[in-house]
Design a protein around this motif. Structure first.
Motif, PDB file in Angstrom:
ATOM      1  N   SER A  14     -14.858  -6.573   0.874  1.00 41.67           N
ATOM      2  CA  SER A  14     -14.264  -7.909  -0.442  1.00 41.67           C
ATOM      3  C   SER A  14     -14.710  -7.217  -1.196  1.00 41.67           C
ATOM      4  CB  SER A  14     -14.166  -9.043   0.618  1.00 41.67           C
ATOM      5  OG  SER A  14     -13.856  -9.936  -0.760  1.00 41.67           O
ATOM      6  N   HIS A  15     -14.175  -7.483  -1.962  1.00 42.97           N
ATOM      7  CA  HIS A  15     -14.599  -7.488  -4.112  1.00 42.97           C
ATOM      8  C   HIS A  15     -15.188  -6.113  -4.440  1.00 42.97           C
ATOM      9  CE1 HIS A  15     -14.009 -11.365  -3.516  1.00 42.97           C
ATOM     10  NE2 HIS A  15     -13.934 -11.490  -5.145  1.00 42.97           N
ATOM     11  N   THR A  16     -14.907  -4.436  -3.659  1.00 39.69           N
ATOM     12  CA  THR A  16     -15.095  -3.306  -3.861  1.00 39.69           C
ATOM     13  C   THR A  16     -14.235  -2.716  -4.845  1.00 39.69           C
ATOM     14  OG1 THR A  16     -14.137  -2.783  -2.380  1.00 39.69           O
ATOM     15  CG2 THR A  16     -16.591  -3.676  -1.922  1.00 39.69           C
ATOM     16  N   GLY A  17     -13.209  -2.917  -5.118  1.00 39.16           N
ATOM     17  CA  GLY A  17     -12.217  -2.660  -5.889  1.00 39.16           C
ATOM     18  C   GLY A  17     -11.424  -2.274  -5.411  1.00 39.16           C
ATOM     19  N   LYS A  18     -11.230  -1.812  -4.305  1.00 40.74           N
ATOM     20  CA  LYS A  18     -10.104  -1.144  -2.850  1.00 40.74           C
ATOM     21  C   LYS A  18      -8.637  -1.340  -3.640  1.00 40.74           C
ATOM     22  CE  LYS A  18     -10.694  -3.950   0.491  1.00 40.74           C
ATOM     23  NZ  LYS A  18     -11.689  -4.460  -0.348  1.00 40.74           N
ATOM     24  N   THR A  19      -8.400  -2.729  -4.430  1.00 45.06           N
ATOM     25  CA  THR A  19      -6.249  -3.102  -5.016  1.00 45.06           C
ATOM     26  C   THR A  19      -7.049  -2.068  -6.287  1.00 45.06           C
ATOM     27  OG1 THR A  19      -6.911  -5.120  -4.029  1.00 45.06           O
ATOM     28  CG2 THR A  19      -5.101  -4.760  -5.736  1.00 45.06           C
ATOM     29  N   LEU A  20      -8.136  -2.211  -6.924  1.00 44.07           N
ATOM     30  CA  LEU A  20      -8.243  -1.691  -7.839  1.00 44.07           C
ATOM     31  C   LEU A  20      -7.922  -0.635  -8.821  1.00 44.07           C
ATOM     32  CD1 LEU A  20      -8.868  -1.534 -11.441  1.00 44.07           C
ATOM     33  CD2 LEU A  20     -11.276  -1.859 -11.092  1.00 44.07           C
ATOM     34  N   LEU A  21      -8.674   0.235  -7.360  1.00 45.65           N
ATOM     35  CA  LEU A  21      -8.757   1.814  -7.141  1.00 45.65           C
ATOM     36  C   LEU A  21      -7.119   2.264  -6.455  1.00 45.65           C
ATOM     37  CD1 LEU A  21      -9.094   4.601  -6.778  1.00 45.65           C
ATOM     38  CD2 LEU A  21     -10.625   3.725  -5.042  1.00 45.65           C
ATOM     39  N   ALA A  22      -6.473   2.024  -5.622  1.00 44.49           N
ATOM     40  CA  ALA A  22      -5.028   1.478  -5.580  1.00 44.49           C
ATOM     41  C   ALA A  22      -4.398   1.836  -6.297  1.00 44.49           C
ATOM     42  CB  ALA A  22      -4.751   0.972  -3.989  1.00 44.49           C
ATOM     43  N   GLN A  23      -4.186   1.167  -7.324  1.00 45.38           N
ATOM     44  CA  GLN A  23      -3.328   0.618  -8.464  1.00 45.38           C
ATOM     45  C   GLN A  23      -3.888   1.744  -9.745  1.00 45.38           C
ATOM     46  OE1 GLN A  23      -1.623  -1.600  -9.156  1.00 45.38           O
ATOM     47  NE2 GLN A  23      -0.370  -0.288 -10.657  1.00 45.38           N
ATOM     48  N   LYS A  24      -4.692   2.235  -9.854  1.00 43.84           N
ATOM     49  CA  LYS A  24      -4.974   3.505 -10.420  1.00 43.84           C
ATOM     50  C   LYS A  24      -4.256   4.705 -10.167  1.00 43.84           C
ATOM     51  CE  LYS A  24      -8.932   1.839 -13.223  1.00 43.84           C
ATOM     52  NZ  LYS A  24      -8.757   2.091 -14.301  1.00 43.84           N
ATOM     53  N   LEU A  25      -4.616   4.631  -8.741  1.00 44.32           N
ATOM     54  CA  LEU A  25      -4.172   6.173  -8.477  1.00 44.32           C
ATOM     55  C   LEU A  25      -2.454   5.821  -7.995  1.00 44.32           C
ATOM     56  CD1 LEU A  25      -6.859   6.271  -4.846  1.00 44.32           C
ATOM     57  CD2 LEU A  25      -6.103   7.702  -7.257  1.00 44.32           C
ATOM     58  N   LEU A  26      -1.731   4.899  -7.869  1.00 42.08           N
ATOM     59  CA  LEU A  26      -0.195   5.138  -8.017  1.00 42.08           C
ATOM     60  C   LEU A  26      -0.052   4.566  -9.036  1.00 42.08           C
ATOM     61  CD1 LEU A  26       2.069   1.601  -6.289  1.00 42.08           C
ATOM     62  CD2 LEU A  26       1.787   1.801  -9.636  1.00 42.08           C
ATOM     63  N   GLU A  27      -0.525   4.329 -10.453  1.00 43.53           N
ATOM     64  CA  GLU A  27      -0.096   4.633 -11.771  1.00 43.53           C
ATOM     65  C   GLU A  27      -0.752   5.915 -11.952  1.00 43.53           C
ATOM     66  OE1 GLU A  27      -2.762   2.683 -14.292  1.00 43.53           O
ATOM     67  OE2 GLU A  27      -1.467   1.013 -13.250  1.00 43.53           O
ATOM     68  N   LYS A  28      -1.058   6.986 -11.644  1.00 39.27           N
ATOM     69  CA  LYS A  28      -1.528   8.257 -11.625  1.00 39.27           C
ATOM     70  C   LYS A  28      -0.591   9.199 -11.049  1.00 39.27           C
ATOM     71  CE  LYS A  28      -4.848  12.141 -12.121  1.00 39.27           C
ATOM     72  NZ  LYS A  28      -6.384  12.325 -11.915  1.00 39.27           N
ATOM     73  N   TYR A  29      -0.739   8.712  -9.730  1.00 39.85           N
ATOM     74  CA  TYR A  29       0.201   9.888  -9.136  1.00 39.85           C
ATOM     75  C   TYR A  29       1.756   8.842  -8.665  1.00 39.85           C
ATOM     76  CZ  TYR A  29      -4.261  12.336  -8.395  1.00 39.85           C
ATOM     77  OH  TYR A  29      -5.725  12.847  -8.244  1.00 39.85           O
ATOM     78  N   LYS A  30       2.163   8.201  -9.139  1.00 41.48           N
ATOM     79  CA  LYS A  30       3.329   7.595  -9.001  1.00 41.48           C
ATOM     80  C   LYS A  30       3.105   7.335  -7.030  1.00 41.48           C
ATOM     81  CE  LYS A  30       3.581   7.528 -13.167  1.00 41.48           C
ATOM     82  NZ  LYS A  30       3.071   6.841 -14.058  1.00 41.48           N
ATOM     83  N   TYR A  31       2.357   7.191  -6.161  1.00 37.46           N
ATOM     84  CA  TYR A  31       2.478   7.048  -4.828  1.00 37.46           C
ATOM     85  C   TYR A  31       2.882   5.943  -4.651  1.00 37.46           C
ATOM     86  CZ  TYR A  31       0.170  11.682  -3.928  1.00 37.46           C
ATOM     87  OH  TYR A  31      -0.281  12.789  -3.492  1.00 37.46           O
ATOM     88  N   SER A  32       3.705   5.764  -3.642  1.00 35.04           N
ATOM     89  CA  SER A  32       3.970   4.283  -2.918  1.00 35.04           C
ATOM     90  C   SER A  32       2.675   4.033  -2.746  1.00 35.04           C
ATOM     91  CB  SER A  32       4.834   4.445  -1.914  1.00 35.04           C
ATOM     92  OG  SER A  32       6.182   4.380  -1.972  1.00 35.04           O
ATOM     93  N   TYR A  33       2.845   2.064  -2.184  1.00 33.10           N
ATOM     94  CA  TYR A  33       1.342   2.004  -2.127  1.00 33.10           C
ATOM     95  C   TYR A  33       1.663   0.237  -1.402  1.00 33.10           C
ATOM     96  CZ  TYR A  33      -2.215  -1.916  -3.476  1.00 33.10           C
ATOM     97  OH  TYR A  33      -2.653  -3.202  -3.432  1.00 33.10           O
ATOM     98  N   LEU A  34       0.323   0.445  -0.053  1.00 35.21           N
ATOM     99  CA  LEU A  34       0.343  -0.591   0.565  1.00 35.21           C
ATOM    100  C   LEU A  34      -0.452  -1.664   0.710  1.00 35.21           C
ATOM    101  CD1 LEU A  34       1.906  -2.167   3.523  1.00 35.21           C
ATOM    102  CD2 LEU A  34       1.071  -0.615   4.669  1.00 35.21           C
ATOM    103  N   SER A  35      -0.251  -2.567   0.528  1.00 37.07           N
ATOM    104  CA  SER A  35      -1.844  -3.349   0.815  1.00 37.07           C
ATOM    105  C   SER A  35      -1.929  -4.079   2.294  1.00 37.07           C
ATOM    106  CB  SER A  35      -1.480  -4.914   0.402  1.00 37.07           C
ATOM    107  OG  SER A  35      -2.808  -5.412   0.001  1.00 37.07           O
ATOM    108  N   ILE A  36      -2.481  -3.683   3.040  1.00 39.01           N
ATOM    109  CA  ILE A  36      -2.613  -4.366   4.338  1.00 39.01           C
ATOM    110  C   ILE A  36      -2.917  -5.648   4.164  1.00 39.01           C
ATOM    111  CG2 ILE A  36      -4.125  -4.336   6.424  1.00 39.01           C
ATOM    112  CD1 ILE A  36      -5.396  -1.517   5.728  1.00 39.01           C
ATOM    113  N   ASP A  37      -3.199  -6.143   2.933  1.00 34.71           N
ATOM    114  CA  ASP A  37      -3.457  -7.978   3.280  1.00 34.71           C
ATOM    115  C   ASP A  37      -1.963  -8.061   3.096  1.00 34.71           C
ATOM    116  OD1 ASP A  37      -5.834  -8.488   3.699  1.00 34.71           O
ATOM    117  OD2 ASP A  37      -6.699  -8.697   1.098  1.00 34.71           O
ATOM    118  N   HIS A  38      -1.106  -7.904   2.512  1.00 31.31           N
ATOM    119  CA  HIS A  38       0.638  -8.164   2.493  1.00 31.31           C
ATOM    120  C   HIS A  38       0.958  -8.133   3.594  1.00 31.31           C
ATOM    121  CE1 HIS A  38       0.345  -7.232  -2.586  1.00 31.31           C
ATOM    122  NE2 HIS A  38      -0.208  -8.477  -1.881  1.00 31.31           N
ATOM    123  N   LEU A  39       0.520  -6.662   4.440  1.00 32.44           N
ATOM    124  CA  LEU A  39       1.433  -7.067   5.836  1.00 32.44           C
ATOM    125  C   LEU A  39       0.832  -8.420   6.528  1.00 32.44           C
ATOM    126  CD1 LEU A  39       2.929  -5.625   7.616  1.00 32.44           C
ATOM    127  CD2 LEU A  39       0.882  -3.636   8.236  1.00 32.44           C
TER     128      LEU A  39
END
Length: 170
Positions: free
Chosen positions: A9-34
């Motif tokens: 927790s708090h290592t920046g997983k969500t921040l990294l996922a957001q940055k990769l989404l913005e760069k590559y336009k890949y779909s993104y799934l948060s396990i916490d949301h699931l």
């Protein structure tokens, strides 16, 4: 390509996922949301505090989502702490060649030197219901991820002196 992002927790997983989404336009799934969708809908009697049981329960679902995305030629970013260290055992070589694993780990020195930053950046991407962090718990969680990566021969990105996700994988 499937990108799995994990870490304490708090290592920046969500921040990294957001940055990769913005760069590559890949779909993104948060396990916490699931996780919360399954809990709130009554699909499981597990609670948000059943971490070990949740990892096994969620992984059974996630590995099939990953296989389906690969079979359909779709890119996907999945982030969260519920990825088991033996995740590779769920896939054959054809699948594994299309999965990139990223584990974020903060060193004890980094946590000691930047604990106030860790607390203040906790809501950069998502609004957390609680920001009551315990420094010793954060250190212990990161040590567990570090040891897990070593034990299973997994690559990890060590956040040691400065927090630079650009250097990691972007």
């Amino acid at each position: 390509m499937i990108i799995l992002i994990t870490g304490a927790s708090h290592t920046g997983k969500t921040l990294l996922a957001q940055k990769l989404l913005e760069k590559y336009k890949y779909s993104y799934l948060s396990i916490d949301h699931l996780k919360m969708g399954l809990i709130r809908s009554g699909q499981t009697e597990l609670t948000p505090y059943d971490d070990d049981k949740l990892t096994a329960y969620l992984w059974d679902i996630l590995k099939e989502i990953i296989k389906t995305a690969i079979e359909n030629g779709q890119n996907l970013i999945i982030e969260g702490c519920y990825i088991p260290f033996d995740w590779q055992n769920s896939f054959d070589a054809d699948y594994l060649s299309q999965i990139k694993y990223i584990c974020l780990v903060m060193s004890e020195n980094y946590i000691n030197s930047h604990f106030n930053d860790i607390v203040s950046f906790g809501n950069v991407i998502e609004k957390r219901l609680s920001n009551d962090l315990d420094i010793e718990e954060i250190k212990q969680d990161n040590l567990e991820y570090f040891r897990g990566c070593i034990r299973y021969g997994l690559e990890y990105f060590l956040i040691e002196n400065e927090y630079d996700l650009e250097r990691c994988c972007i």
